[in-house]
Design an enzyme around this catalytic site. Structure first.
Site, PDB file in Angstrom:
ATOM      1  N   GLU A   1       0.854  -1.177   0.000  1.00 43.93           N
ATOM      2  CA  GLU A   1       0.000   0.000   0.000  1.00 43.93           C
ATOM      3  C   GLU A   1       0.891   1.228   0.000  1.00 43.93           C
ATOM      4  OE1 GLU A   1      -3.406   0.703  -0.165  1.00 43.93           O
ATOM      5  OE2 GLU A   1      -2.681   2.758  -0.016  1.00 43.93           O
ATOM      6  N   ILE A   2       0.505   2.231  -0.788  1.00 42.98           N
ATOM      7  CA  ILE A   2       1.373   3.407  -0.939  1.00 42.98           C
ATOM      8  C   ILE A   2       1.090   4.471   0.119  1.00 42.98           C
ATOM      9  CG2 ILE A   2      -0.115   4.646  -2.591  1.00 42.98           C
ATOM     10  CD1 ILE A   2       2.456   5.368  -4.143  1.00 42.98           C
TER      11      ILE A   2
ATOM     12  N   ASP B   1      -7.368   2.551  -8.171  1.00 46.86           N
ATOM     13  CA  ASP B   1      -7.759   3.922  -8.482  1.00 46.86           C
ATOM     14  C   ASP B   1      -8.135   3.993  -9.972  1.00 46.86           C
ATOM     15  OD1 ASP B   1      -7.962   6.658  -8.787  1.00 46.86           O
ATOM     16  OD2 ASP B   1      -6.250   7.070  -7.470  1.00 46.86           O
TER      17      ASP B   1
ATOM     18  N   GLU C   1     -13.657  -2.141  -0.375  1.00 48.65           N
ATOM     19  CA  GLU C   1     -14.346  -1.538  -1.504  1.00 48.65           C
ATOM     20  C   GLU C   1     -15.480  -2.446  -1.964  1.00 48.65           C
ATOM     21  OE1 GLU C   1     -14.342   1.370  -3.353  1.00 48.65           O
ATOM     22  OE2 GLU C   1     -13.186   2.143  -1.680  1.00 48.65           O
TER      23      GLU C   1
END
Lengths: 505, 317
Positions: free
Chosen positions: B158-159, B216, B293
């Site tokens: 994860e960024i 995204d 999500e």
């Protein structure tokens, strides 16, 4: 601001003919430095535009929004162009100076095919690849002019001299036939799709683009604001009616071979023999700003296959060079350099780091102990009877560093030659019996020639003779104008700016 | 839209600044409490929220090994280490020198990991990571996969710093909570920009599954180049995967789904997995229902588009 002459900044030598670029011009000389011919960047109005002022300095991450150039379709509507103008991010101060020396794109790279029949150049701000036919006597005939979708950073020529590989700032590598009338030896189904091809049309379906479909719908967005935005988009789409999709891909034959999500800085084609099956294969090596050296298959239809990575650099990679072993036995050694303190040598087939040769201490001997970093700008291999050598220059360091390739494939520093200016490029002249180099530099004293011959007259000597090249063609600065010293340095010294800022969030 | 937003902001400026300070303080207190050893309480998302997007082209302040051999996986999976901790070896982590100065800043990596994931002489594990969830978000999929593949090491990447920290705290709490069953020892999380640094973490052919869940969408055409699937980037996914391995994708955005299908099928190293096989894959169900999500889309009655792609063997050359 002191005005200075534009120096020669690129040199290449091929079979007794020397090509040297200065600003936007390419000059050729014979081996006794008599001027043969000059190619000037076409100055026809309308062909080149005002955008050419844009500085060639690397702009950081490749994705940055940048001012659109004339002849390039605005991406969807006029808004983008104007907003980009307002932003104007990353443009160095004073870039709007209307110095004629800056209006024409500069030659950024100069390459010669192995047979010497063609010269290839890249120009910076117009992102164009130029191919010239060379008659063998120093005369160039322009064959083609191909503007690329993104700015090329480096080129390589395949061993067969038929295909060019262009590595760009966006991270993509394109193959182009050297002569546009030729075709690429790649079946079309092996062509990848670039991330930079942004129109709404999938490029594979081709042709029919009925109504632009909105990317999002009510099932995807939920917040009040997003729903409102969606409604506005719908309205706008109805009003527009025309499909927004358009193709900004070049119209000449080209194929996307591979891509990094990082700015490419170097590309090199190598051949190596596998110790396992004894087969000799071609590899495409690509170096990027994020410390990677990627090794891909050099069979063009399989260039999407990554054979490995040469991992170990801790700063940007800026140069790759294949060096022949002195014995002539075994594979060439890959030598890489960039923002790290050392030069790295690699076993290409196994992607293994063989050794690191310290370079920073050598740099410090020239510019002082306080230097704490360096940026390699050239690595050039040279082989003679006494061994296999690597010449290295660093940005703003007035010296040539000579390393010798050892039998175990590591490098050992052999000597440092101080020169009267910051070197910009190096070419090996002459044959293997005597060592003779041509150096392009920014002379530290005005009026000094920007071309320097460095040679060892005879084998017994220890000193290197340095001779400035006299009688350069007059008025060869672009437009015959001088350029501000600071402006010039901004154009010439762009490698250190690849380094990541440590205070960046 | 931009104008309205600005007006609103300037109006509320006074109030929101104070509210922001309070929120940050609460967040810091909470995080400090979570750092205490032995906290078995699951972390609460509201203290870890972070804006949904991160620019993958920015340099960020990332910690990653210069070579996958220098990655110390025992920091993430201590139960799988097969040798004793080595005597202190200097860790030449990228950017690591700023860690001390920038402590506590948003951009730094999760505190507990940053100093030790890179080592010249890392401890060895009995097995290596084989499953990666790229853009794991709050870790819903990781937590669901852990019991499904108890003998496989699973890694979330994860960024976003805060979100990574949440997952780290979540795993820590889960391990503590399930002390008796030794569950969740096989999941870990890393802060990373996989679009640039996948080969820094994984060797060639190391992974058998890659999950790319609800990435995204980058609706604007200008932003498409930031999408996490593209033919050129797929070469790197192919590189870290072994032949036969599968990339799992799911999204609620049809356009993005079509993009991913187009870019994977255009890549000679991948083929699309058949409908039938997709239905029988237990991971697909988990991916649909267990990701954060996925749950949100369920609540909003949105669509879920699933596509799987198999890594093909490389041709002879």
């Amino acid at each position: 601001m002191a005005a200075v002459d534009v120096p020669y900044h690129l040199v290449k030598a091929c079979r007794g003919i020397i090509f040297a670029a200065r600003g936007s011009d390419i000059h050729s000389f014979n081996s006794s430095f008599e001027h043969i011919s000059t190619w000037k960047y076409p100055s026809a109005k309308g062909e080149t535009q005002s955008e050419a002022q844009s500085s060639p300095a690397p702009e950081g991450p490749p994705a940055k929004r940048r001012k659109l150039e004339e002849g390039e379709e605005p991406a969807s509507n006029g808004r983008e162009a104007s907003s980009a103008n307002v932003n104007g991010q990353g443009k160095p101060k004073g870039w709007q100076d209307s110095n004629p020396a800056l209006e024409t794109p500069w030659i950024q790279g100069l390459y010669i095919t192995s047979d010497g029949h063609h010269v290839v150049a890249i120009t910076n701000s117009d992102k164009t690849i130029w191919v010239f036919e060379h008659d063998g006597a120093g005369n160039l005939k322009q064959l083609s002019q191909r503007p690329m979708p993104k700015r090329p950073c480096a080129l390589a020529i395949m061993p067969d001299d038929r295909v060019l590989l262009s590595a760009d700032k966006f991270g993509d590598v394109y193959a182009l036939p050297l002569t546009p009338s030729d075709h690429l030896p790649i079946p079309s189904q092996h062509t990848l799709i670039s991330r930079s091809v942004t129109p709404g049309t999938p490029s594979t379906t081709g042709g029919s683009t009925p109504i632009p479909r909105l990317k999002a719908d009510e099932t995807v967005v939920h917040t009040k604001r997003n729903l409102k935005a969606l409604e506005n988009q719908k309205k706008a789409a109805l009003e527009r009616k025309q499909p927004i999709a358009q193709d900004n891909r070049p119209q000449f034959e080209h194929a996307l071979l591979l891509g990094h999500v990082s700015m490419l800085t170097a590309i090199c084609v190598a051949q190596a023999t596998s110790p396992v099956d004894g087969k000799t294969r071609t590899y495409i090596l690509t170096g990027d700003r994020d410390e990677h050296i990627r090794v891909s298959r050099g069979a063009l239809a399989q260039a999407h296959v990554i054979e490995g990575f040469c991992m170990g650099h801790e700063e940007f990679v800026s140069r790759l060079c294949m060096v022949k072993p002195a014995s002539g036995q075994g594979n060439d050694v890959l030598v890489s350099g960039g923002g790290d303190d050392d030069l790295y040598s690699w076993d290409l087939v196994h992607n293994k780091l063989v050794g690191k040769a310290p370079l920073l201490p050598r740099v410090q001997e020239v510019v002082g102990e306080e230097a704490n970093k360096l940026a390699v700008t050239r690595i050039v291999a040279q082989k003679d009877e006494k061994g296999s050598w690597v010449w290295v220059i660093c940005e703003r360091v007035p010296a040539l560093f000579r390393y010798q390739l050892q039998e175990d494939s590591t490098l050992r520093h052999s000597e440092t030659i101080k020169i009267p200016g910051n070197p910009l490029d190096v070419a090996i002249l002459g044959t293997s019996s005597s060592t003779r180099l041509l150096v392009a530099m920014e002379p530290s004293e005005q009026g000094f020639s920007s071309l320097l011959v460095v040679e060892k007259a005879s084998e017994g000597e220890t000193d290197w003779k340095q001779t400035p090249v006299p009688n350069l063609p007059e008025g060869s600065a672009p437009g015959g104008v001088k350029i501000g010293a600071e402006e010039l340095r901004k154009i010439l010294y762009t490698t250190e700016s690849l380094r990541k800022l440590t205070d960046f969030d | 839209m931009g104008n309205a937003k600005q007006n609103k902001q300037s109006q509320k400026n006074g109030d929101s600044a104070k509210a922001k300070r309070d929120r940050r303080q609460k967040r810091e207190e909470y995080r400090a409490a979570m750092k205490q050893e032995g906290v078995a309480e699951l972390p609460r998302k509201k203290f870890y929220r972070q804006r949904a997007h991160a620019n993958p082209f920015s340099d960020h302040r990332l910690v990653y090994p210069p070579h996958p051999d220098m990655m110390d996986w025992s920091v993430l999976y201590p139960d799988y280490a097969v040798d004793e901790p080595k005597e202190d070896t200097p860790a030449p982590a990228q950017e690591s020198s700023e860690q001390s100065v920038q402590e506590g800043q948003q951009e730094t990596s999760p505190e507990s990991q940053s100093q030790s994931i890179v080592s010249l002489n890392p401890r060895k594990l009995s097995k290596q990571v084989e499953v990666a969830d790229i853009g794991c978000g709050f870790g819903g999929l990781l937590v669901a996969l852990a019991p499904l593949m108890p003998d496989t090491l699973i890694l979330g990447l994860e960024i976003r710093v805060s979100v990574t920290q949440f997952v780290e705290d979540r795993i820590k709490a889960l391990r503590l909570k399930h002390k008796d069953t030794q569950a969740y020892r096989n999941v870990g999380v890393l802060r990373a920009n996989t679009m640039k640094f996948l080969p820094n973490f994984f060797h060639k052919g190391q992974l058998t599954k890659i999950f790319i869940c609800f990435p995204d969408p980058h609706f604007k055409a200008r932003k498409h180049k930031q999408r996490i699937v593209s033919t050129t980037l797929n070469s790197e996914y192919a590189y870290v995967m072994r032949p036969g391995g599968v990339v799992y994708t799911i999204t609620d955005v049809l356009d993005l789904h079509e993009w991913m299908v187009q870019h994977f099928t255009a890549h000679p190293s991948f083929e699309r997995v058949s409908e039938e096989e997709v239905e029988n894959d237990p991971c697909v169900g988990v991916m649909k229902t267990e990701t954060e999500e996925g749950k949100k889309v369920e609540r909003n009655k949105g669509n879920k588009y699933v596509a799987l792609f198999r890594r093909l063997p490389d041709p002879e050359w």
